[in-house]
Design a protein around this motif. Structure first.
Motif, PDB file in Angstrom:
ATOM      1  N   ILE A   1      48.116  33.488  19.821  1.00 41.71           N
ATOM      2  CA  ILE A   1      49.358  34.043  20.371  1.00 41.71           C
ATOM      3  C   ILE A   1      49.031  35.387  21.010  1.00 41.71           C
ATOM      4  O   ILE A   1      48.378  36.241  20.388  1.00 41.71           O
ATOM      5  N   TYR A   2      49.469  35.571  22.260  1.00 48.75           N
ATOM      6  CA  TYR A   2      49.219  36.818  22.972  1.00 48.75           C
ATOM      7  C   TYR A   2      50.556  37.453  23.363  1.00 48.75           C
ATOM      8  O   TYR A   2      51.501  36.766  23.768  1.00 48.75           O
ATOM      9  N   PHE A   3      50.610  38.769  23.281  1.00 51.75           N
ATOM     10  CA  PHE A   3      51.824  39.496  23.678  1.00 51.75           C
ATOM     11  C   PHE A   3      51.488  40.979  23.785  1.00 51.75           C
ATOM     12  O   PHE A   3      50.354  41.405  23.480  1.00 51.75           O
ATOM     13  N   SER A   4      52.470  41.755  24.204  1.00 55.33           N
ATOM     14  CA  SER A   4      52.318  43.215  24.259  1.00 55.33           C
ATOM     15  C   SER A   4      53.294  43.840  23.269  1.00 55.33           C
ATOM     16  O   SER A   4      54.370  43.299  23.011  1.00 55.33           O
ATOM     17  N   LEU A   5      52.923  44.986  22.716  1.00 58.27           N
ATOM     18  CA  LEU A   5      53.836  45.825  21.952  1.00 58.27           C
ATOM     19  C   LEU A   5      54.073  47.090  22.747  1.00 58.27           C
ATOM     20  O   LEU A   5      53.105  47.732  23.183  1.00 58.27           O
ATOM     21  N   LYS A   6      55.346  47.452  22.915  1.00 56.60           N
ATOM     22  CA  LYS A   6      55.647  48.598  23.761  1.00 56.60           C
ATOM     23  C   LYS A   6      56.687  49.491  23.111  1.00 56.60           C
ATOM     24  O   LYS A   6      57.450  49.087  22.227  1.00 56.60           O
ATOM     25  N   ASP A   7      56.687  50.755  23.555  1.00 52.53           N
ATOM     26  CA  ASP A   7      57.778  51.669  23.245  1.00 52.53           C
ATOM     27  C   ASP A   7      58.216  52.301  24.555  1.00 52.53           C
ATOM     28  O   ASP A   7      57.881  51.789  25.628  1.00 52.53           O
ATOM     29  N   ASN A   8      58.927  53.379  24.499  1.00 51.67           N
ATOM     30  CA  ASN A   8      59.454  53.979  25.729  1.00 51.67           C
ATOM     31  C   ASN A   8      58.368  54.555  26.624  1.00 51.67           C
ATOM     32  O   ASN A   8      58.565  54.710  27.842  1.00 51.67           O
ATOM     33  N   ASP A   9      57.209  54.891  26.043  1.00 56.81           N
ATOM     34  CA  ASP A   9      56.184  55.602  26.813  1.00 56.81           C
ATOM     35  C   ASP A   9      54.938  54.778  27.109  1.00 56.81           C
ATOM     36  O   ASP A   9      54.186  55.115  28.026  1.00 56.81           O
ATOM     37  N   SER A  10      54.673  53.725  26.372  1.00 54.49           N
ATOM     38  CA  SER A  10      53.402  53.027  26.548  1.00 54.49           C
ATOM     39  C   SER A  10      53.491  51.612  26.004  1.00 54.49           C
ATOM     40  O   SER A  10      54.504  51.214  25.411  1.00 54.49           O
ATOM     41  N   LYS A  11      52.364  50.856  26.225  1.00 59.11           N
ATOM     42  CA  LYS A  11      52.263  49.523  25.651  1.00 59.11           C
ATOM     43  C   LYS A  11      50.804  49.211  25.368  1.00 59.11           C
ATOM     44  O   LYS A  11      49.883  49.839  25.917  1.00 59.11           O
ATOM     45  N   VAL A  12      50.594  48.234  24.481  1.00 59.02           N
ATOM     46  CA  VAL A  12      49.233  47.820  24.145  1.00 59.02           C
ATOM     47  C   VAL A  12      49.218  46.298  24.054  1.00 59.02           C
ATOM     48  O   VAL A  12      50.171  45.679  23.575  1.00 59.02           O
ATOM     49  N   ASP A  13      48.114  45.675  24.562  1.00 60.35           N
ATOM     50  CA  ASP A  13      47.971  44.231  24.490  1.00 60.35           C
ATOM     51  C   ASP A  13      47.569  43.832  23.079  1.00 60.35           C
ATOM     52  O   ASP A  13      46.739  44.481  22.437  1.00 60.35           O
ATOM     53  N   CYS A  14      48.167  42.736  22.588  1.00 58.18           N
ATOM     54  CA  CYS A  14      47.926  42.293  21.212  1.00 58.18           C
ATOM     55  C   CYS A  14      47.582  40.812  21.191  1.00 58.18           C
ATOM     56  O   CYS A  14      47.905  40.054  22.118  1.00 58.18           O
ATOM     57  N   ALA A  15      46.904  40.414  20.118  1.00 55.81           N
ATOM     58  CA  ALA A  15      46.548  39.014  19.929  1.00 55.81           C
ATOM     59  C   ALA A  15      46.595  38.677  18.442  1.00 55.81           C
ATOM     60  O   ALA A  15      46.253  39.508  17.589  1.00 55.81           O
ATOM     61  N   ILE A  16      47.079  37.472  18.136  1.00 54.14           N
ATOM     62  CA  ILE A  16      47.017  36.926  16.782  1.00 54.14           C
ATOM     63  C   ILE A  16      46.244  35.617  16.872  1.00 54.14           C
ATOM     64  O   ILE A  16      46.666  34.684  17.574  1.00 54.14           O
ATOM     65  N   TRP A  17      45.087  35.568  16.199  1.00 53.96           N
ATOM     66  CA  TRP A  17      44.306  34.346  16.245  1.00 53.96           C
ATOM     67  C   TRP A  17      45.015  33.258  15.467  1.00 53.96           C
ATOM     68  O   TRP A  17      45.851  33.504  14.590  1.00 53.96           O
ATOM     69  N   LYS A  18      44.699  32.019  15.775  1.00 53.50           N
ATOM     70  CA  LYS A  18      45.445  30.875  15.244  1.00 53.50           C
ATOM     71  C   LYS A  18      45.438  30.809  13.718  1.00 53.50           C
ATOM     72  O   LYS A  18      46.344  30.223  13.117  1.00 53.50           O
ATOM     73  N   THR A  19      44.437  31.414  13.082  1.00 54.14           N
ATOM     74  CA  THR A  19      44.391  31.402  11.617  1.00 54.14           C
ATOM     75  C   THR A  19      45.544  32.220  11.008  1.00 54.14           C
ATOM     76  O   THR A  19      45.939  31.975   9.863  1.00 54.14           O
ATOM     77  N   ASN A  20      46.071  33.178  11.766  1.00 56.21           N
ATOM     78  CA  ASN A  20      47.191  33.997  11.286  1.00 56.21           C
ATOM     79  C   ASN A  20      48.487  33.732  12.054  1.00 56.21           C
ATOM     80  O   ASN A  20      49.503  34.384  11.799  1.00 56.21           O
ATOM     81  N   ALA A  21      48.454  32.775  12.975  1.00 58.66           N
ATOM     82  CA  ALA A  21      49.606  32.550  13.852  1.00 58.66           C
ATOM     83  C   ALA A  21      50.853  32.120  13.088  1.00 58.66           C
ATOM     84  O   ALA A  21      51.985  32.389  13.499  1.00 58.66           O
ATOM     85  N   TYR A  22      50.659  31.443  11.950  1.00 67.45           N
ATOM     86  CA  TYR A  22      51.812  30.978  11.175  1.00 67.45           C
ATOM     87  C   TYR A  22      52.707  32.142  10.723  1.00 67.45           C
ATOM     88  O   TYR A  22      53.926  31.982  10.553  1.00 67.45           O
TER      89      TYR A  22
END
Length: 425
Positions: A45-66
């Motif tokens: 699973i891929y997504f970004s986490l953001k706030d008002n000033d910035s964002k960072v790319d994130c990933a959850i490998w399938k072993t933790n996707a549940y």
């Protein structure tokens, strides 16, 4: 120019080794809002986490996707993620690799709210068919709320102003905190088993934060409301606040004051209704009198016609009978007219007496309220003793290093504590 020239791959190695070996970038928690959510066919699973000033790319490998899937997360949800920084050499991309995740603050409660709402809706707890009617003129009303505060004061004052004849019974309860839900549920059950049969129950509290009102979303409270044999008005918070208790209750009021208005009739409206009944009764009575007059007139006309037709045959005998009949009819007419007139006055007298009795009852209730005034004992020489604005009930509450304040009927006195003596000394 510096002769120590690095290849791109060498630079990437240095960045990767620095980021992934530094403790400051390992096992850290970050908070942000989900954006650009993508579920990869590989299970990652891929997504970004953001706030008002910035964002960072994130990933959850399938072993933790549940962990992500079980929370039913979507874009816009604010989460707290535990993970580490990783660096992908081929693209030079920095990614925050997540190993655990949870919804932040109200978001977690909101998820639980939606889950319970769906479950109770499917059970039919919100259906109109399960709602009990609210009585028009309840004699005994119970209140489950905090023992003190603006909410209970507004409830009682509004109901007494609108409908002074009502009897109010308070079942004080905790309305926020871990124990609140069980306490509220117990007080609802207590009200249902009260020695005096209650016609209506108001359950609620004044405004507060989402967390403050959460106890009205807990199952013990919802089950107690659902199982109540007494009709319940929910009165939680302010107009925008909606708790599950509002849906389960028989009717929802936007505020405690609105609940008091729903629960009681307005005394002026009752008086108007009584006057309207009186006026309708008089109209019906007068209408019946007119009908009787018309019937008598018609019967008299018929009799006259018969007399004219038969006067040649039975003139002598019939003339006497007619005279007797006319006299008898006049007597009956006068009797009926007097009876109706006298009854009309009696009905008006009954209605006037009823109104006067109601006024006397209202006056007596008002005098009772005056006797309950906590200032009343001060007129007899008693005082209210306070320290730090708290009422003193026994000497164990007194700190002799702090002045006391004695409130009298016409003012107050500041006192210094010289000595404290217990009763058995």
């Amino acid at each position: 120019m510096n002769k120590n020239i690095l290849k791109i791959s060498e630079l990437s190695d240095k960045i990767k080794n620095h980021l992934e070996s530094t403790l400051n970038f390992k096992n850290i928690s970050i908070k942000g809002e989900i954006a650009n959510l993508t579920f990869n066919r590989s299970g990652h699973i891929y997504f970004s986490l953001k706030d008002n000033d910035s964002k960072v790319d994130c990933a959850i490998w399938k072993t933790n996707a549940y962990k992500f899937v079980n929370l039913n997360l979507s874009e816009g949800t604010e989460i707290i993620a535990l993970g580490s920084i990783s660096f992908y050499k081929p693209s030079g991309k920095i990614t925050f690799t997540i190993v655990d995740i949870k919804i932040d603050g109200i978001g977690e409660l909101a998820l639980l709210y939606e889950k319970r709402y769906k479950e109770l809706h499917e059970k039919g707890w919100f259906d109109k068919e399960n709602k009990q009617p609210i009585p028009n003129k309840p004699n005994n009303i119970g209140i489950v709320t905090a023992a003190t505060g603006a909410a209970v004061e507004d409830l009682i004052s509004t109901m007494k102003r609108r409908y002074p004849l009502v009897n109010i019974y308070l079942f004080p309860a905790l309305v926020q905190g871990e124990s609140a839900a069980f306490d509220i549920a117990n007080k609802i059950k207590k009200a249902n088993n009260f020695k005096i049969k209650l016609d209506l129950l108001i359950v609620g509290r004044g405004g507060g934060s989402y967390e403050d009102l959460w106890c009205f979303n807990e199952m013990p409270v919802l089950e107690a409301i659902h199982n109540s044999i007494i009709p319940i008005i929910s009165a939680v918070g302010h107009e925008p606040d909606n708790t599950l208790a509002d849906y389960v209750a028989d009717i929802r009021a936007s505020t405690p004051t609105a609940a008091a208005e729903l629960a009681t009739p307005e005394k002026d409206n009752l008086i108007k209704a009584l006057n309207s009944v009186q006026n309708d009764f008089v109209k019906v009575l007068l209408n019946k009198i007119n009908i009787l007059k018309n019937n008598l007139f018609n019967q008299t006309s018929l009799l006259k016609n018969n007399i004219i037709q038969k006067k040649d045959k039975v003139f002598n005998n019939y003339n006497n009978e007619v005279n007797n009949f006319v006299k008898n009819m006049k007597y009956k007419i006068n009797y009926i007219r007097n009876f109706l007139i006298n009854n009309k006055k009696d009905f008006q007298t009954i209605l006037k007496n009823k109104i006067q009795n109601n006024k006397l009852v209202l006056t007596n209730e008002y005098e009772k309220l005056k006797l309950l005034n906590p200032i009343k004992p001060l007129e007899k020489g008693f005082t209210i003793l306070k320290q730090n604005d708290k009422i003193i009930f026994n000497i164990k509450q007194i700190d002799k290093n702090i002045n006391l304040n004695a409130q009298l009927i016409d003012g107050s006195i500041d006192l210094s504590v010289i000595k404290i003596k217990e009763e058995d000394e």
